[in-house]
Scaffold this motif. Sequence first.
Motif, mmCIF file in Angstrom:
data_model
loop_
_atom_site.group_PDB
_atom_site.id
_atom_site.type_symbol
_atom_site.label_atom_id
_atom_site.label_comp_id
_atom_site.label_asym_id
_atom_site.label_seq_id
_atom_site.Cartn_x
_atom_site.Cartn_y
_atom_site.Cartn_z
ATOM 1 N N SER A 92 0.949 -1.259 -0.076
ATOM 2 C CA SER A 92 0.083 -0.081 -0.042
ATOM 3 C C SER A 92 0.826 1.165 0.035
ATOM 4 N N ASN A 93 0.392 2.249 -0.745
ATOM 5 C CA ASN A 93 1.013 3.578 -0.766
ATOM 6 C C ASN A 93 0.244 4.767 0.142
ATOM 7 N N SER A 94 -0.519 4.089 0.761
ATOM 8 C CA SER A 94 -1.340 5.194 1.616
ATOM 9 C C SER A 94 -0.797 5.636 2.839
ATOM 10 N N LEU A 95 -0.816 6.832 3.292
ATOM 11 C CA LEU A 95 -0.534 7.328 4.485
ATOM 12 C C LEU A 95 -0.636 6.552 5.717
ATOM 13 N N ARG A 96 0.403 6.189 6.469
ATOM 14 C CA ARG A 96 -0.007 5.769 7.792
ATOM 15 C C ARG A 96 0.837 6.128 9.114
ATOM 16 N N SER A 106 8.406 11.770 -1.195
ATOM 17 C CA SER A 106 8.893 13.092 -1.382
ATOM 18 C C SER A 106 8.141 13.921 -2.389
ATOM 19 N N ASP A 107 7.301 13.339 -3.184
ATOM 20 C CA ASP A 107 6.351 14.090 -4.189
ATOM 21 C C ASP A 107 4.893 14.356 -3.678
ATOM 22 N N TRP A 108 4.767 13.716 -2.519
ATOM 23 C CA TRP A 108 3.672 14.039 -1.560
ATOM 24 C C TRP A 108 2.348 13.528 -2.400
ATOM 25 N N VAL A 109 2.610 12.456 -3.398
ATOM 26 C CA VAL A 109 1.350 11.570 -3.778
ATOM 27 C C VAL A 109 1.296 10.440 -3.046
ATOM 28 N N HIS A 110 0.067 10.128 -2.670
ATOM 29 C CA HIS A 110 -0.030 8.927 -1.938
ATOM 30 C C HIS A 110 -1.337 8.281 -2.274
ATOM 31 N N GLY A 111 -1.542 6.880 -1.715
ATOM 32 C CA GLY A 111 -2.563 6.272 -2.202
ATOM 33 C C GLY A 111 -2.263 5.094 -3.404
ATOM 34 N N GLY A 112 -2.952 4.188 -3.420
ATOM 35 C CA GLY A 112 -2.805 3.180 -4.636
ATOM 36 C C GLY A 112 -2.027 2.039 -3.989
ATOM 37 N N THR A 113 -1.462 1.144 -4.861
ATOM 38 C CA THR A 113 -0.385 0.066 -4.450
ATOM 39 C C THR A 113 0.587 -0.106 -5.350
ATOM 40 N N TYR A 114 1.610 -0.229 -4.757
ATOM 41 C CA TYR A 114 3.018 -0.494 -5.507
ATOM 42 C C TYR A 114 3.335 -1.994 -5.526
ATOM 43 N N SER A 115 3.812 -2.721 -6.794
ATOM 44 C CA SER A 115 4.464 -3.946 -6.359
ATOM 45 C C SER A 115 5.688 -3.766 -5.823
ATOM 46 N N SER A 128 11.090 4.431 -5.706
ATOM 47 C CA SER A 128 11.515 4.906 -4.340
ATOM 48 C C SER A 128 10.629 5.436 -3.564
ATOM 49 N N SER A 129 9.550 4.880 -3.471
ATOM 50 C CA SER A 129 8.495 5.077 -2.494
ATOM 51 C C SER A 129 8.712 4.977 -1.289
ATOM 52 N N ASN A 130 8.584 5.959 -0.349
ATOM 53 C CA ASN A 130 9.133 5.986 1.267
ATOM 54 C C ASN A 130 8.057 5.263 1.882
ATOM 55 N N VAL A 131 6.695 5.481 1.544
ATOM 56 C CA VAL A 131 5.522 4.884 2.237
ATOM 57 C C VAL A 131 5.585 3.247 1.980
ATOM 58 N N ALA A 132 5.940 2.873 0.975
ATOM 59 C CA ALA A 132 5.835 1.548 0.699
ATOM 60 C C ALA A 132 7.321 0.733 1.331
ATOM 61 N N ASP A 147 -14.255 13.222 1.722
ATOM 62 C CA ASP A 147 -12.785 13.316 2.312
ATOM 63 C C ASP A 147 -12.019 12.676 1.370
ATOM 64 N N GLU A 148 -11.075 13.284 0.523
ATOM 65 C CA GLU A 148 -10.271 12.741 -0.574
ATOM 66 C C GLU A 148 -8.912 12.302 -0.129
ATOM 67 N N THR A 149 -8.487 12.606 1.254
ATOM 68 C CA THR A 149 -7.370 12.106 1.865
ATOM 69 C C THR A 149 -7.150 10.517 1.915
ATOM 70 N N PRO A 150 -6.323 9.978 1.130
ATOM 71 C CA PRO A 150 -6.303 8.524 1.213
ATOM 72 C C PRO A 150 -5.802 8.023 2.388
ATOM 73 N N THR A 151 -6.533 7.023 2.809
ATOM 74 C CA THR A 151 -6.126 6.181 4.242
ATOM 75 C C THR A 151 -5.837 4.729 3.817
ATOM 76 N N GLU A 152 -5.670 4.087 4.776
ATOM 77 C CA GLU A 152 -5.288 2.598 4.919
ATOM 78 C C GLU A 152 -6.859 1.921 4.112
ATOM 79 N N ASP A 153 -7.863 2.601 4.442
ATOM 80 C CA ASP A 153 -8.989 1.793 4.030
ATOM 81 C C ASP A 153 -9.292 2.295 2.569
ATOM 82 N N THR A 154 -8.758 3.275 2.023
ATOM 83 C CA THR A 154 -9.155 3.505 0.668
ATOM 84 C C THR A 154 -9.087 2.281 -0.503
ATOM 85 N N PRO A 155 -10.143 1.971 -0.886
ATOM 86 C CA PRO A 155 -10.400 0.620 -1.580
ATOM 87 C C PRO A 155 -9.333 0.833 -3.088
ATOM 88 N N GLU A 156 -8.843 -0.056 -3.281
ATOM 89 C CA GLU A 156 -7.884 -0.233 -4.611
ATOM 90 C C GLU A 156 -8.431 -0.988 -5.643
#
Length: 777
Positions: free
Chosen positions: A494-498, A512-521, A529-533, A753-762
Amino acid sequence: MNPISQRLAGARTRIRRWRTERPITFYSLSALLALSLTGIVAVVGLLLLVNYGAFGHMPSEQELLDYRNDVGSEAFDVNGESLGRFFKQDREETDYSELPEHLVHALVATEDSRFYTHSGIDWEAYGRVAYRTILMGEDDQGGGSTLSQQLIKNAYGRPELGYGPRVDLLLHKLREGILARRLEAVMPKEEVMERYLNTVSFPSNTFGIAAASRRYFQREPDELTVRQAASLVASLKGTTSYDPRRATERNARRTDLVLTLMGRAGYLSPEEVTEAQADDLCLAYYREPARVVQAPHFTQEMKKQTARLLSGTQHREGRPYNLYTDNLRIYTTLDLRYQQHAERAVVRQMKIVQRSFERHLRGRDAWETEASLRGAIRNSDRWRTGQAAGIDSLALVEAFNTKMAMELPIPNGEPLVGQFSPLDSVKHSLSYLRAGFLVLDHADGAVRAWVGGSDFNFSHYDHVTSRRQTGSTFKAFVYAAALMEGFDPCYRISNSLRTYADEDGPWTPHNSDWVHGGTYSMHGALTHSSNVAAVKMIMETTPEPVVEIAHTMGIGGEIRPIPSIALGTVESTLYEMVGAYATFPNGGRHTEPYVISRIENGDGEVIYEHEAVSTAVLEEEQAATMVQLLRNAVERGTASRLRWEYGVLRPSIGKTGTTQNMADGWFVGSTPALTGGAWVGGENTGVRFRSGDLGNGARSALPIWAYFLQNMENDTALVAQLGDDFPKISDEVRESFRCSEFIPPVQIVEEIDETPTEDTPEQVLPVSNVATLPDGR
């Protein structure tokens, strides 16, 4: 009546008067005999005491044979090119066969006319000195020492014994006479002559005939003319008083005397003496500039490692070898051809980065806070020296603000000359960004290029071995640990903030680009280089396996097993990071980088030889997977600038890294044969770009590697050393990458609320965003 007759007549008169006034009796003869025997016993006893070392160590015959002059050591690159010489006395040995006959004759005729007939002590010379000094009252008759005795004095010195100047001198003379006889009992005259001329000190602080002939005539010893050889022998009378350059007339008179003595001894005919006395000396004095040491940061490290490697190696004299005195030959792994390309790359990029930095500052101070400036002041040599001397802080501050004549160096430029204070000097130094660059052969860990800074004269500090936070370059260890734990490159993250509970408090990592949400392989997360992932990945594996694999791959120091290490809060060095990354293209085997392949002593004996030891860290398939992960980063990820901006098209892998607030920029990568790493940053973390992306690893450090590869590719003799391609990946590894790098979040119109969370469906997408894999060619 001549003076001698007058002296003898006076002596006879005194003897007659003494006999008249004191008639000889049986008792006086007995007393005289007893006194004579006592004197003989005393002399013999004194000789025995000296011989057995009562007044200082008496070297044995073997020790005399084994004695070596202090001769500096020399280091060589992998192709046998000299990196420099390291010495206390700049001396090179000359063989007897290289000594011209007229030089030997000049020395014998002047210093020891019976050199070839005595056995170490010239009793006739001693008698001459005693007669002229005692009976004739003449001064400056010399000490009657033979060349062998002088050699002993030059080699072992005359330490103060504490009995007073006259007694000490007597004891030294006895010691030197005994040792000279001992020396000549086991050493031929030719070797005595060779050692003497290699040991003796000539004017201008030159040691040995080779150094003197080059200094004064720019010639090798065997090229000296008769007059030049006589002039150097003449200078031995007094290296200051008879210096051919500074005391020209006195040396000339002494030289003529040397030539006359050579004629009397039959070494020169009268015609040859006249010709040599009329000859021009052709003085060509040349003081060599300080020998240029190539790759100075590397040789600085080489000296440290040499001392460490030899600390347990005993010299034949029972002491550890000394780099500066024991004539060692140190064979290193450096290749000066690679080094030249590496240095050019660093200088080129740092000029670009420095211009950008100065434009970015717009006249502001390079240091962001006063704490950064204060830290630099307290780390300066002047401050530390003052504190060590007991100077209080107020006096040091005053001294730091006092202007004086000073030069402020500029990297690869002319220094600023004027009135500056030490504080000005510190501020000036802080204003320039620094860099380090290292290249090694990852097959065996041999270091091929080492650049500790863009200009050694500007700063001796070595940024190859300095510790800084590693940024995203550390993520490679996170994903390597994940592979070892059984995770697949297509494992989705998951690429969502936590927010995480950390020992320092709640912590919410972001990209670093402040883009979150979705999932990475997993492979997509490293490519971009996703920090969140990365943090979520380390939470899946737990930090402990990451710490373990980092240590196994050569990262030293303490690594705290906390989630933030996934983003490179760990401190390391280029030396460690490049060595660790070399594990991936080396089939998963870690080999410690090294700089010295072997060391030989003056006799050509190998006293140290490197033995490579490698450790299997990853299985070959895991290593191949890591190579592919890092190859993707170059092909279309954070390191793709290598392709689209710098035009480096050959097979490459790599990873950029940027620490918090862009205090450090990193890049570590490989070609099929070489692994290299670059770091760019300030003297301390308070000196940095403060906005934009100019300080990130892709903009600051990666270009050094790019320029190096460009230089290598343009070098027809070296381009093949980069390697053709990495080993082809297996079908299994290829299949493990067949998944989307990134799946964006589902866009729901009704969301408030458009802020992505851990529960945002993918959104589950078909495999249409599959990574394009190189086919291995």
